[in-house]
Design a protein around this motif. Structure first.
Motif, PDB file in Angstrom:
ATOM      1  N   GLY A 362       0.924  -1.244   0.066  1.00 19.01           N
ATOM      2  CA  GLY A 362       0.049   0.039  -0.044  1.00 19.01           C
ATOM      3  C   GLY A 362       1.019   1.196   0.039  1.00 19.01           C
ATOM      4  O   GLY A 362       2.133   1.129  -0.245  1.00 19.01           O
ATOM      5  N   GLY A 363      -0.041   2.487   0.212  1.00 21.56           N
ATOM      6  CA  GLY A 363       0.982   3.710  -0.004  1.00 21.56           C
ATOM      7  C   GLY A 363       0.632   4.337   1.296  1.00 21.56           C
ATOM      8  O   GLY A 363      -0.437   4.171   1.957  1.00 21.56           O
ATOM      9  N   ILE A 364       1.556   5.439   1.721  1.00 23.40           N
ATOM     10  CA  ILE A 364       1.314   6.387   2.764  1.00 23.40           C
ATOM     11  C   ILE A 364       1.878   7.583   2.115  1.00 23.40           C
ATOM     12  O   ILE A 364       2.879   7.827   1.594  1.00 23.40           O
ATOM     13  N   ARG A 365       1.163   8.743   2.347  1.00 24.38           N
ATOM     14  CA  ARG A 365       1.467  10.055   1.979  1.00 24.38           C
ATOM     15  C   ARG A 365       0.934  11.249   2.966  1.00 24.38           C
ATOM     16  O   ARG A 365      -0.224  11.076   3.462  1.00 24.38           O
ATOM     17  N   LEU A 366       1.845  12.119   3.436  1.00 19.66           N
ATOM     18  CA  LEU A 366       1.470  13.201   4.294  1.00 19.66           C
ATOM     19  C   LEU A 366       1.834  14.431   3.536  1.00 19.66           C
ATOM     20  O   LEU A 366       2.917  14.543   3.035  1.00 19.66           O
ATOM     21  N   GLU A 367       0.760  15.527   3.653  1.00 23.14           N
ATOM     22  CA  GLU A 367       1.136  16.583   2.762  1.00 23.14           C
ATOM     23  C   GLU A 367       0.704  17.850   3.600  1.00 23.14           C
ATOM     24  O   GLU A 367      -0.645  18.019   4.252  1.00 23.14           O
ATOM     25  N   ASP A 368       1.567  18.823   3.737  1.00 27.48           N
ATOM     26  CA  ASP A 368       1.121  19.985   4.519  1.00 27.48           C
ATOM     27  C   ASP A 368       1.539  21.065   3.695  1.00 27.48           C
ATOM     28  O   ASP A 368       2.384  21.024   2.612  1.00 27.48           O
ATOM     29  N   MET A 369       0.832  22.499   3.675  1.00 30.30           N
ATOM     30  CA  MET A 369       1.092  23.498   2.968  1.00 30.30           C
ATOM     31  C   MET A 369       1.683  24.621   3.617  1.00 30.30           C
ATOM     32  O   MET A 369       1.196  24.796   4.599  1.00 30.30           O
ATOM     33  N   VAL A 370       2.691  25.164   2.886  1.00 30.24           N
ATOM     34  CA  VAL A 370       3.593  26.121   4.284  1.00 30.24           C
ATOM     35  C   VAL A 370       3.684  27.389   3.537  1.00 30.24           C
ATOM     36  O   VAL A 370       4.149  27.318   2.024  1.00 30.24           O
ATOM     37  N   LEU A 371       3.794  28.561   4.195  1.00 30.41           N
ATOM     38  CA  LEU A 371       4.299  29.935   3.556  1.00 30.41           C
ATOM     39  C   LEU A 371       5.685  29.900   3.998  1.00 30.41           C
ATOM     40  O   LEU A 371       6.144  30.023   5.196  1.00 30.41           O
ATOM     41  N   VAL A 372       6.607  30.322   2.826  1.00 26.15           N
ATOM     42  CA  VAL A 372       7.912  30.743   3.150  1.00 26.15           C
ATOM     43  C   VAL A 372       8.064  32.051   3.914  1.00 26.15           C
ATOM     44  O   VAL A 372       7.553  33.190   3.181  1.00 26.15           O
ATOM     45  N   THR A 373       8.426  32.280   4.798  1.00 22.16           N
ATOM     46  CA  THR A 373       8.575  33.448   5.535  1.00 22.16           C
ATOM     47  C   THR A 373      10.024  33.989   5.406  1.00 22.16           C
ATOM     48  O   THR A 373      10.919  33.296   4.800  1.00 22.16           O
ATOM     49  N   GLU A 374      10.297  35.319   6.035  1.00 20.21           N
ATOM     50  CA  GLU A 374      11.489  35.844   5.948  1.00 20.21           C
ATOM     51  C   GLU A 374      12.488  35.053   6.529  1.00 20.21           C
ATOM     52  O   GLU A 374      13.783  34.934   6.505  1.00 20.21           O
ATOM     53  N   LYS A 375      12.143  34.396   7.807  1.00 19.13           N
ATOM     54  CA  LYS A 375      13.103  33.476   8.693  1.00 19.13           C
ATOM     55  C   LYS A 375      12.975  32.052   8.820  1.00 19.13           C
ATOM     56  O   LYS A 375      13.721  31.428   9.218  1.00 19.13           O
ATOM     57  N   GLY A 376      12.051  31.613   8.048  1.00 24.43           N
ATOM     58  CA  GLY A 376      11.680  30.154   7.871  1.00 24.43           C
ATOM     59  C   GLY A 376      10.413  29.644   7.350  1.00 24.43           C
ATOM     60  O   GLY A 376      10.333  30.247   6.012  1.00 24.43           O
ATOM     61  N   CYS A 377       9.466  29.156   7.838  1.00 22.07           N
ATOM     62  CA  CYS A 377       8.350  29.014   7.257  1.00 22.07           C
ATOM     63  C   CYS A 377       7.096  28.870   8.354  1.00 22.07           C
ATOM     64  O   CYS A 377       7.232  28.706   9.419  1.00 22.07           O
ATOM     65  N   GLU A 378       5.841  29.253   7.805  1.00 21.96           N
ATOM     66  CA  GLU A 378       4.617  29.419   8.544  1.00 21.96           C
ATOM     67  C   GLU A 378       3.873  28.001   8.046  1.00 21.96           C
ATOM     68  O   GLU A 378       3.570  27.998   6.754  1.00 21.96           O
ATOM     69  N   ASN A 379       3.642  26.926   8.937  1.00 26.40           N
ATOM     70  CA  ASN A 379       2.648  25.863   8.439  1.00 26.40           C
ATOM     71  C   ASN A 379       1.109  26.228   8.243  1.00 26.40           C
ATOM     72  O   ASN A 379       0.559  26.444   9.331  1.00 26.40           O
ATOM     73  N   LEU A 380       0.662  26.043   7.378  1.00 23.92           N
ATOM     74  CA  LEU A 380      -0.735  26.799   6.920  1.00 23.92           C
ATOM     75  C   LEU A 380      -1.610  25.663   7.412  1.00 23.92           C
ATOM     76  O   LEU A 380      -2.983  25.696   7.336  1.00 23.92           O
ATOM     77  N   THR A 381      -1.176  24.487   7.516  1.00 16.84           N
ATOM     78  CA  THR A 381      -1.861  23.194   7.947  1.00 16.84           C
ATOM     79  C   THR A 381      -2.130  22.821   9.308  1.00 16.84           C
ATOM     80  O   THR A 381      -0.803  22.484   9.916  1.00 16.84           O
ATOM     81  N   ARG A 382      -3.049  23.034   9.801  1.00 13.69           N
ATOM     82  CA  ARG A 382      -3.441  22.907  11.269  1.00 13.69           C
ATOM     83  C   ARG A 382      -3.697  21.405  11.775  1.00 13.69           C
ATOM     84  O   ARG A 382      -3.630  20.928  12.756  1.00 13.69           O
ATOM     85  N   LEU A 383      -4.445  20.711  10.740  1.00 17.66           N
ATOM     86  CA  LEU A 383      -4.860  19.413  11.095  1.00 17.66           C
ATOM     87  C   LEU A 383      -3.950  18.145  11.509  1.00 17.66           C
ATOM     88  O   LEU A 383      -2.911  18.205  11.067  1.00 17.66           O
ATOM     89  N   GLU A 384      -4.200  17.763  12.584  1.00 18.82           N
ATOM     90  CA  GLU A 384      -3.204  16.638  13.137  1.00 18.82           C
ATOM     91  C   GLU A 384      -3.281  15.589  12.320  1.00 18.82           C
ATOM     92  O   GLU A 384      -3.809  15.338  11.357  1.00 18.82           O
ATOM     93  N   LYS A 385      -1.899  14.798  12.620  1.00 16.83           N
ATOM     94  CA  LYS A 385      -1.504  13.641  11.839  1.00 16.83           C
ATOM     95  C   LYS A 385      -1.919  12.385  12.660  1.00 16.83           C
ATOM     96  O   LYS A 385      -0.998  12.372  13.653  1.00 16.83           O
ATOM     97  N   LYS A 386      -2.718  11.466  12.233  1.00 16.03           N
ATOM     98  CA  LYS A 386      -3.049  10.364  13.030  1.00 16.03           C
ATOM     99  C   LYS A 386      -3.228   9.345  12.030  1.00 16.03           C
ATOM    100  O   LYS A 386      -4.262   9.407  11.208  1.00 16.03           O
ATOM    101  N   PHE A 387      -2.598   8.231  12.427  1.00 14.81           N
ATOM    102  CA  PHE A 387      -2.676   6.980  11.258  1.00 14.81           C
ATOM    103  C   PHE A 387      -3.885   6.221  11.640  1.00 14.81           C
ATOM    104  O   PHE A 387      -4.941   5.993  10.896  1.00 14.81           O
ATOM    105  N   VAL A 388      -3.639   5.419  12.692  1.00 13.02           N
ATOM    106  CA  VAL A 388      -4.657   4.537  13.263  1.00 13.02           C
ATOM    107  C   VAL A 388      -5.735   5.066  13.856  1.00 13.02           C
ATOM    108  O   VAL A 388      -5.717   5.847  15.002  1.00 13.02           O
ATOM    109  N   LEU A 389      -7.193   5.003  13.361  1.00 17.20           N
ATOM    110  CA  LEU A 389      -8.060   5.811  13.904  1.00 17.20           C
ATOM    111  C   LEU A 389      -8.900   4.885  14.849  1.00 17.20           C
ATOM    112  O   LEU A 389      -8.871   3.620  14.738  1.00 17.20           O
TER     113      LEU A 389
END
Length: 393
Positions: A362-389
């Motif tokens: 099978g496959g596994i993929r995790l994707e967050d979207m981030v804004l590159v800032t002057e000093k690093g980045c801001e993660n625009l994705t707030r939702l937690e990552k939980k594999f087994v529900l």
């Protein structure tokens, strides 16, 4: 607020062109970006070497364009006798091309640059009419990669909608019951199509839409863009990839989560932990001046160090795609986060989406979207990552 500079003078000088011409409609991100005008029918945007901008539209759209478009010089097909030309030429496309030709003559354009996807029919017509047509790489694509605050807010809005849709999809899967290896919800087999429908309905509540949302389960997840319309299986990974777009603001967002209802195999657990580690590694590297290829190679290095395959070494299984891509008016735009030499800049909005895919597992993929800032980045994705529900009690 200061009006953004949409000048493409340098690109015109490099092409030795008198103007840049493009035609498009609601589906053309470049033309919306520079005009802020939406229309279902094709219209024309022209920028001359002197910096003059012209919006060329049908007379019917003039009133709306005067209110909505950022381009102040508006000309209409009626001014160039479009209807009369249709009668004369017996073909609306030829008539429209003739109007474009007259527009260029009026603006004293002889050598015109056009984007790579400029219609070949218009190009041929203009060439026969004596113009020199020069295809060039879009001068707006790089410009679009640096987001202004209003664009960032539009992307954040779409992301909020995407997270609400993701929460609804995950809740549906978590609340399902297992019967003979298949997930059931309220007595019916829970299908990928049902989960997709819940995602769509949630997005609509926020004025957003999504095409080609990925709901993939089991063996289908071994294909990065595989989909599952039928019943979802228990004890198997489910990839949920949602890339919503605001119907009004036109900006996309993008996120992926992989979940599993039931018991995960040791191989899947190890894959998930590795993908999560790769993503965390990549996110920690995002800042201005860093080469996208450096981030991508760090992800490949981590996968290979843990015994997984990457396409960097020619494998067709394992990590088989780039680490991410830019997001904006298109779901895939600059800068790409892969083997290219692009340097990240403050204002880029990119995804970080490592994945592993193996037939038979099978496959596994995790994707967050981030804004590159002057000093690093801001993660625009707030939702937690939980594999087994865990099931609802």
């Amino acid at each position: 607020m200061k009006e953004p500079d949409f000048s493409i003078k340098k690109a015109l000088e490099e092409a030795r062109a008198d103007a840049y011409l493009m035609t498009g409609n609601i589906h053309n991100a470049d033309i919306y970006y520079v005009t802020r005008f939406l229309a279902s029918d094709d219209f024309v945007y022209l920028q001359t070497g002197a910096g003059k901008e012209v919006l060329f539209i049908s007379e019917m759209e003039r009133g709306r364009a005067e209110i909505e478009s950022r381009v102040s010089t508006i000309k209409t097909t009626q001014e160039f006798g479009y209807r009369e030309k249709i009668k004369e030429k017996k073909d609306p496309s030829i008539a429209y091309a003739a109007c474009i030709s007259e527009l260029l003559l009026e603006e004293k354009v002889k050598r015109v640059s056009v984007p790579y996807d400029f219609p070949v029919f218009y190009s041929s017509y203009l060439t026969e009419a004596g113009f020199t047509v020069v295809p060039v790489k879009s001068p707006f694509r790089k410009m679009r990669s640096l987001k202004r605050q209003e664009e960032i807010e539009a992307i954040k809005y779409a992301q909020t909608a995407g997270e609400k849709a993701m929460e609804a999809a995950i809740a549906l899967i978590a609340g399902a019951e297992e019967k003979e290896g298949v997930l059931y919800f309220e007595g019916q087999a829970l299908t990928g199509a049902k989960v997709n429908s819940v995602i769509d309905h949630t997005l609509l509540d926020f004025g957003c839409e999504a095409e080609e949302t990925i709901v993939s389960c089991g063996e289908d997840t071994a294909n990065p863009h595989g989909t599952t319309d039928g019943p979802l299986r228990a004890n198997a990974p489910v990839i949920l990839d949602i890339f919503p777009r605001s119907k009004k603001k036109r900006y996309f967002a993008d996120m992926t989560r992989t979940v599993l209802r039931g018991e995960a195999s040791e191989k899947l657990k190890a894959m998930y932990e590795t993908v999560l580690a790769a993503q965390e590694k990549a996110l920690g590297m995002v800042k201005p001046g860093v080469a996208a290829s450096e981030i991508h190679n760090a992800v490949c290095d981590l996968f290979e160090a843990r015994g997984y395959h990457t396409y960097r070494s020619g494998s067709k299984a394992g990590f088989t795609h780039s680490t991410g891509h830019g997001v904006g008016l298109d779901i895939h735009e600059l800068p790409g986060v892969g083997e290219n030499g692009a340097l990240l800049e403050a204002g880029n909005v990119i995804t970080i989406e490592p994945g592993l895919y193996y037939p038979g597992i099978g496959g596994i993929r995790l994707e967050d979207m981030v804004l590159v800032t002057e000093k690093g980045c801001e993660n625009l994705t707030r939702l937690e990552k939980k594999f087994v529900l865990k099931p609802f009690l």
